[in-house]
Design a protein around this motif. Structure first.
Motif, PDB file in Angstrom:
ATOM      1  N   TRP A 296       0.840  -1.217   0.000  1.00 50.43           N
ATOM      2  CA  TRP A 296       0.000   0.000   0.000  1.00 50.43           C
ATOM      3  C   TRP A 296       0.868   1.258   0.000  1.00 50.43           C
ATOM      4  CZ3 TRP A 296      -5.187   0.822  -0.378  1.00 50.43           C
ATOM      5  CH2 TRP A 296      -5.643   2.093  -0.055  1.00 50.43           C
ATOM      6  N   PHE A 297       1.896   1.261   0.814  1.00 47.12           N
ATOM      7  CA  PHE A 297       2.761   2.447   0.895  1.00 47.12           C
ATOM      8  C   PHE A 297       3.556   2.642  -0.392  1.00 47.12           C
ATOM      9  CE2 PHE A 297       6.958   4.250   1.912  1.00 47.12           C
ATOM     10  CZ  PHE A 297       6.568   5.484   2.408  1.00 47.12           C
ATOM     11  N   VAL A 298       4.159   1.551  -0.892  1.00 54.04           N
ATOM     12  CA  VAL A 298       5.017   1.656  -2.073  1.00 54.04           C
ATOM     13  C   VAL A 298       4.216   2.036  -3.308  1.00 54.04           C
ATOM     14  CG1 VAL A 298       6.535   0.366  -3.616  1.00 54.04           C
ATOM     15  CG2 VAL A 298       6.758   0.087  -1.156  1.00 54.04           C
ATOM     16  N   THR A 299       3.045   1.391  -3.511  1.00 50.22           N
ATOM     17  CA  THR A 299       2.236   1.733  -4.671  1.00 50.22           C
ATOM     18  C   THR A 299       1.731   3.174  -4.600  1.00 50.22           C
ATOM     19  OG1 THR A 299       0.325   0.747  -3.552  1.00 50.22           O
ATOM     20  CG2 THR A 299       1.500  -0.630  -5.145  1.00 50.22           C
ATOM     21  N   GLY A 300       1.402   3.624  -3.377  1.00 47.04           N
ATOM     22  CA  GLY A 300       0.976   5.016  -3.232  1.00 47.04           C
ATOM     23  C   GLY A 300       2.064   5.991  -3.631  1.00 47.04           C
ATOM     24  N   ARG A 301       3.302   5.702  -3.190  1.00 49.17           N
ATOM     25  CA  ARG A 301       4.426   6.555  -3.581  1.00 49.17           C
ATOM     26  C   ARG A 301       4.711   6.467  -5.071  1.00 49.17           C
ATOM     27  NH1 ARG A 301       6.421  10.413  -0.440  1.00 49.17           N
ATOM     28  NH2 ARG A 301       8.508  10.020  -1.306  1.00 49.17           N
ATOM     29  N   SER A 302       4.571   5.260  -5.607  1.00 54.29           N
ATOM     30  CA  SER A 302       4.874   5.062  -7.028  1.00 54.29           C
ATOM     31  C   SER A 302       3.837   5.730  -7.923  1.00 54.29           C
ATOM     32  CB  SER A 302       4.942   3.562  -7.344  1.00 54.29           C
ATOM     33  OG  SER A 302       5.935   2.923  -6.565  1.00 54.29           O
ATOM     34  N   MET A 303       2.601   5.859  -7.437  1.00 52.82           N
ATOM     35  CA  MET A 303       1.545   6.449  -8.257  1.00 52.82           C
ATOM     36  C   MET A 303       1.540   7.969  -8.225  1.00 52.82           C
ATOM     37  SD  MET A 303      -0.127   3.977  -9.700  1.00 52.82           S
ATOM     38  CE  MET A 303      -1.678   4.725 -10.157  1.00 52.82           C
ATOM     39  N   LEU A 304       2.347   8.579  -7.368  1.00 48.45           N
ATOM     40  CA  LEU A 304       2.354  10.039  -7.273  1.00 48.45           C
ATOM     41  C   LEU A 304       2.711  10.723  -8.591  1.00 48.45           C
ATOM     42  CD1 LEU A 304       3.888  10.707  -3.714  1.00 48.45           C
ATOM     43  CD2 LEU A 304       1.520  11.006  -4.463  1.00 48.45           C
ATOM     44  N   PRO A 305       3.785  10.274  -9.303  1.00 52.06           N
ATOM     45  CA  PRO A 305       4.084  10.931 -10.592  1.00 52.06           C
ATOM     46  C   PRO A 305       2.931  10.820 -11.575  1.00 52.06           C
ATOM     47  CG  PRO A 305       5.948   9.618  -9.858  1.00 52.06           C
ATOM     48  CD  PRO A 305       4.808   9.274  -8.963  1.00 52.06           C
ATOM     49  N   LEU A 306       2.255   9.666 -11.606  1.00 54.51           N
ATOM     50  CA  LEU A 306       1.133   9.498 -12.525  1.00 54.51           C
ATOM     51  C   LEU A 306      -0.020  10.413 -12.136  1.00 54.51           C
ATOM     52  CD1 LEU A 306       0.270   7.894 -14.986  1.00 54.51           C
ATOM     53  CD2 LEU A 306      -0.645   6.149 -13.462  1.00 54.51           C
ATOM     54  N   GLU A 307      -0.258  10.563 -10.852  1.00 53.71           N
ATOM     55  CA  GLU A 307      -1.309  11.475 -10.406  1.00 53.71           C
ATOM     56  C   GLU A 307      -0.955  12.920 -10.749  1.00 53.71           C
ATOM     57  OE1 GLU A 307      -1.689  10.704  -6.283  1.00 53.71           O
ATOM     58  OE2 GLU A 307      -2.661   8.738  -6.538  1.00 53.71           O
ATOM     59  N   THR A 308       0.335  13.255 -10.657  1.00 56.70           N
ATOM     60  CA  THR A 308       0.764  14.613 -11.026  1.00 56.70           C
ATOM     61  C   THR A 308       0.517  14.870 -12.507  1.00 56.70           C
ATOM     62  OG1 THR A 308       2.469  14.561  -9.305  1.00 56.70           O
ATOM     63  CG2 THR A 308       2.718  16.189 -11.064  1.00 56.70           C
TER      64      THR A 308
END
Length: 536
Positions: free
Chosen positions: A251-263
């Motif tokens: 959950w933590f890693v995927t959340g961090r990894s998805m930040l650039p895509l959300e940006t």
């Protein structure tokens, strides 16, 4: 509601880890179980073989060496094992310890004090007394023998009490293992082997013949099952703990990894038609998202170019239509300033009519171009004779050509055909020949040839008087582009002719190319599709 990409990733990784942990735990448990039971079975087999070696020839025939049984090492007999022997011949079972044993006597002193019959007392080996003899109880892991069913003799472990082990029928050299219930109702495992007693034949006697033995040895498996239960619990707790910890980490890693895509998604959401010149920043985005950002920026560039072309098209259309409309208005206003004779009115109307015809031609070309670009024109390809089609279209510009002394040099064979749509071929030839008649030098020729390049037909139209540089030659296919900046020939050419030619050829599955040589001869190459194009 459709699941998000983040939830899909988390669920996919979570299920994968769970499956791997379950598979790994099951594999470890299965291998450990096989290993424990393999060692257990080996110990039962060693015990059975060791007990089999204790049945050998004695002073009065086959006998069971209880003394040797007591002295067997821990590696030879499994602790807690119970046994049962079935024999087809009588077996002497002496006490576990001989009193008055003298050195040099292999079988010990006379057995008479222990109630064991001897040959001197003339007791027959197969007498009832011999069969039913019960020696004193052994103080070690000894046993006794008695008559069993079907007349077979049985030696039984004292721990069996009145319970019998299962007699497993097998052949010599093929041990058989199976599960069983121990006398104390615990789970156990039993081995069955079939062997023959050892006979040394030092003194030939009737009773020294080897006995056929069925030996069963059993031991409790509670210890193994307890170990396996502990292992199963340990693996389960480890798997559950690993899954819970992995879920949090995922959950933590995927959340961090998805930040650039959300940006990137927020930047795209903030864009509108006024920001087509803006581009997504590709700094700091993961490598996997770089192609998406690159392609999106390329798309923005193409959209910006398309919007720019539309703006230019609007301006060009306004410019092209403004000229004939202004010309018509000027003629009408000048004519109406005073009273004129009928012939002057007639001349003014004729001039207005010519201008309206030119304006109508522009509008029709724009409509045809719009339908071609939108894919609304569905060509119906067929074999068409080229020479008559060229002659018909040359007649449309023959007056202008004769005024300038331009001749048509048609070198196509009379039987030459191209695979084309009749309406689109007419459109292509009309614009190609009118373009040549207008821009060729006076007193020159327009040369038309047709030749076959493999399965395709290649038509070339060559005329002189090209003033274009090689770098700008491809601009002739752009809308409203003309080499004459002043556009003084707008009545005859509005800059859409070759644009229509390219779109029509592409709609038929063909191609068109433009080149210019060192002598400033303009060459237009039309490549028609093969005859099989319409059937593919």
């Amino acid at each position: 509601m459709r699941p998000s990409l983040r939830s899909r990733l988390i669920l996919g990784i979570f299920l994968t880890i769970t499956a791997l942990l379950v598979a790994a735990g099951a594999t470890i448990y299965t291998v450990q179980r096989q290993q424990l039971y393999c060692v257990f079975d080996d110990s039962l087999l060693n015990t059975a073989n060791s007990i089999a070696l204790l049945v050998r020839d004695g002073p009065h025939g086959n006998w069971f060496d209880t003394e040797a049984l007591k002295k067997l090492s821990a590696g030879s007999i499994r602790e807690g094992a119970i046994y049962q022997i079935w024999s087809d011949r009588p077996i002497d079972v002496p006490p576990s310890r001989f009193e008055g044993f003298s050195e040099g006597d292999e079988f010990g002193p006379a057995a008479e004090p222990y109630g064991i019959p001897s040959w001197e007392n003339e007791v027959e080996p197969d007498s009832e007394r011999f069969h039913m003899l019960r020696p004193p109880p052994a103080d070690g892991r000894g046993g006794d023998w008695e008559t069993a069913e079907h007349g077979n003799l049985v030696i039984r472990s004292p721990l069996l009490e009145e319970v019998d082990l299962p007699r497993i029928r097998t052949t010599q050299g093929k041990p058989v293992f199976q599960a069983t219930i121990m006398p104390d109702n615990s789970r156990g495992r039993v081995i069955g082997i079939h062997v023959s007693s050892i006979t040394r034949n030092l003194v030939p006697r009737m009773l020294s013949a080897p006995a056929n033995l069925d030996i069963a040895v059993a031991a409790s498996t509670d210890e193994i099952e307890n170990q396996l239960s502990f292992l199963s619990l340990l693996l389960t707790l480890t798997a559950v703990g690993t899954i819970l910890i992995s879920g949090g980490v995922i959950w933590f890693v995927t959340g961090r990894s998805m930040l650039p895509l959300e940006t990137v998604a927020r930047e795209i959401e903030a864009m509108d038609e006024t920001g087509l010149k803006d581009r997504l920043a590709d700094n700091g985005v993961p490598k996997e998202i770089e192609p998406v950002v690159f392609q999106f920026n390329e798309l923005l560039g193409r959209l910006d170019e398309a919007f720019e072309r539309e703006r230019m098209l609007t301006a060009d259309i306004a410019h092209e239509l403004r000229t004939p409309v202004a010309e018509i208005r000027t003629i009408v206003e000048v004519t109406l300033k005073r009273i004129r004779d009928p012939q002057e009115y007639r001349n003014a109307l004729l001039e207005v009519g010519d201008t309206i015809i030119a304006l109508q031609g522009i509008i029709e070309k724009l409509l045809v171009l719009a339908r071609l670009e939108a894919g609304q024109v569905k060509p119906e390809l067929d074999a068409i004779l080229l020479k008559p089609a060229i002659a018909d279209q040359w007649k449309q510009v023959q007056v202008l050509a004769e005024q300038r002394g331009i001749e048509l040099d048609d070198r196509c064979l009379p039987e030459a055909v191209v695979y084309s749509d009749a309406r689109l071929l007419e459109l292509v030839l009309s614009n190609v020949l009118s373009n040549a008649a207008e821009y060729a030098l006076n007193d020159t020729s327009v040369v038309v040839e047709l030749w076959h390049g493999g399965a395709k037909c290649v038509m070339t139209v060559v005329n002189s008087g090209c003033l274009l540089e090689k770098e700008k030659i491809q601009q002739v296919f752009e809308r409203f582009w003309r080499a004459d900046p002043a556009r003084h020939k707008s009545r005859f050419n509005c800059g859409l002719g070759l644009t229509l030619v390219r779109r029509a050829m592409l709609a038929m599955g063909g191609e068109v190319e433009a080149t210019v040589n060192e002598d400033n001869w303009f060459k237009l190459t039309l490549i028609f599709p093969p005859a099989s194009y319409g059937n593919e």
